[in-house]
Design an enzyme around this catalytic site. Structure first.
Site, short mmCIF file in Angstrom:
data_model
loop_
_atom_site.label_atom_id
_atom_site.label_comp_id
_atom_site.label_asym_id
_atom_site.label_seq_id
_atom_site.Cartn_x
_atom_site.Cartn_y
_atom_site.Cartn_z
N HIS A 1 -2.75 -1.99 4.23
CA HIS A 1 -3.62 -2.75 3.33
C HIS A 1 -3.84 -1.91 2.08
O HIS A 1 -3.51 -0.72 2.07
CB HIS A 1 -4.96 -3.05 4.02
CG HIS A 1 -5.69 -1.79 4.32
ND1 HIS A 1 -5.37 -1.02 5.40
CD2 HIS A 1 -6.66 -1.12 3.65
CE1 HIS A 1 -6.12 0.07 5.40
NE2 HIS A 1 -6.91 0.04 4.34
N HIS B 1 -2.38 1.93 2.21
CA HIS B 1 -2.34 2.95 3.26
C HIS B 1 -2.61 2.32 4.63
O HIS B 1 -2.98 1.15 4.74
CB HIS B 1 -3.31 4.11 2.97
CG HIS B 1 -4.75 3.83 3.25
ND1 HIS B 1 -5.70 4.83 3.30
CD2 HIS B 1 -5.42 2.68 3.49
CE1 HIS B 1 -6.88 4.30 3.56
NE2 HIS B 1 -6.75 3.00 3.68
N ASP C 1 -0.18 5.99 -7.81
CA ASP C 1 -0.43 4.62 -8.26
C ASP C 1 0.69 3.66 -7.85
O ASP C 1 1.88 3.95 -8.05
CB ASP C 1 -0.58 4.62 -9.80
CG ASP C 1 -1.10 3.28 -10.31
OD1 ASP C 1 -1.84 2.60 -9.56
OD2 ASP C 1 -0.77 2.93 -11.45
N HIS C 2 0.28 2.53 -7.27
CA HIS C 2 1.21 1.50 -6.78
C HIS C 2 2.18 2.06 -5.75
O HIS C 2 3.37 1.69 -5.73
CB HIS C 2 1.94 0.82 -7.95
CG HIS C 2 1.05 -0.13 -8.69
ND1 HIS C 2 0.02 0.32 -9.50
CD2 HIS C 2 0.98 -1.48 -8.71
CE1 HIS C 2 -0.61 -0.73 -10.00
NE2 HIS C 2 -0.06 -1.83 -9.52
N GLU D 1 -12.87 5.02 -2.22
CA GLU D 1 -11.94 4.05 -1.65
C GLU D 1 -12.53 2.65 -1.84
O GLU D 1 -11.83 1.68 -2.10
CB GLU D 1 -11.80 4.37 -0.16
CG GLU D 1 -10.74 3.61 0.57
CD GLU D 1 -10.65 4.10 2.00
OE1 GLU D 1 -9.85 5.01 2.26
OE2 GLU D 1 -11.40 3.58 2.85
N CYS E 1 -9.03 -0.16 8.34
CA CYS E 1 -8.01 0.70 7.74
C CYS E 1 -6.88 1.01 8.73
O CYS E 1 -5.90 1.66 8.36
CB CYS E 1 -8.64 1.99 7.21
SG CYS E 1 -9.48 1.74 5.63
N HIS F 1 -6.16 -0.53 -1.49
CA HIS F 1 -7.46 -0.24 -2.12
C HIS F 1 -7.23 -0.02 -3.61
O HIS F 1 -6.17 0.46 -4.01
CB HIS F 1 -8.08 1.05 -1.57
CG HIS F 1 -8.52 0.97 -0.15
ND1 HIS F 1 -9.64 0.28 0.25
CD2 HIS F 1 -7.98 1.49 0.97
CE1 HIS F 1 -9.78 0.40 1.56
NE2 HIS F 1 -8.78 1.13 2.04
NI NI Z 1 -8.28 1.63 3.96
#
Ligand code: NI
Length: 172
Positions: free
Chosen positions: A79, A54, A116-117, A161, A73, A81
């Site tokens: 990037h 995100h 997911d992914h 997160e 972020c 998580h």
């Molecule tokens: Ni983040």
């Protein structure tokens, strides 16, 4: 039965302190609890994982303000998580409204598969204009799962997160 019996024996044994929660941890990801808010209900919780990318950014803020508000972020190219999400449903303690296999399938199909992914900003249309913060992901998860567990009621969703940053949502 184990929890009910434990609750009966322990409640009232702590003087002025009140027994708040009694949990039976079934494995590192799954637990059943009784809570003093309503001792007639059992709360079943399971943790799920998903990996996603995100970027947190508010269009109305300057680049500098975005970096200040969202920190790492706000990295312009995004990037990732490894998120953990705990889903808790409640059922009357004397009823068996929940089959764990069905529960997992509902969460996997109704939520995890969507996240997911994925690049949350680009792949999940809900987050095209809404920042994929941990708070907004918790609300998204609630809206995807509420009402889907038959007679068992969704009680809460908690999204981590990182180990330090999480948000719980209990609906409206
Ligand atoms: Ni983040």
């Amino acid at each position: 039965i184990l929890l009910k019996e434990g609750w009966k024996r322990l409640a009232g044994m702590f003087g002025d302190a009140k027994l708040n929660t009694l949990s039976l941890k079934l494995n590192p990801f799954r637990k059943i609890s009784i809570n003093s808010e309503d001792c007639t209900m059992a709360y079943f919780s399971e943790k799920f994982e998903f990996a996603a990318m995100h970027k947190l950014w508010a269009g109305q803020l300057s680049d500098e303000q975005n970096l200040k508000v969202f920190g790492k972020c706000a990295n312009p190219t995004g990037h990732g998580h490894n998120y953990i999400i705990e889903v808790t449903v409640k059922t009357p303690i004397d009823e068996q409204f929940l089959c764990v296999g069905d529960f997992e399938k509902i969460v996997d199909d109704g939520l995890i598969r969507l996240l997911d992914h994925k690049n949350l900003n680009a792949d999940v249309s809900h987050f095209a204009k809404i920042n994929p913060t941990v708070e907004n992901i918790a609300v998204f998860a609630w809206n995807k799962l509420a009402g889907r567990f038959g007679k068992a009621l969704l009680h809460s969703v908690t999204v981590w997160e990182t180990d330090k940053t999480c948000c719980s949502y209990y609906g409206n």
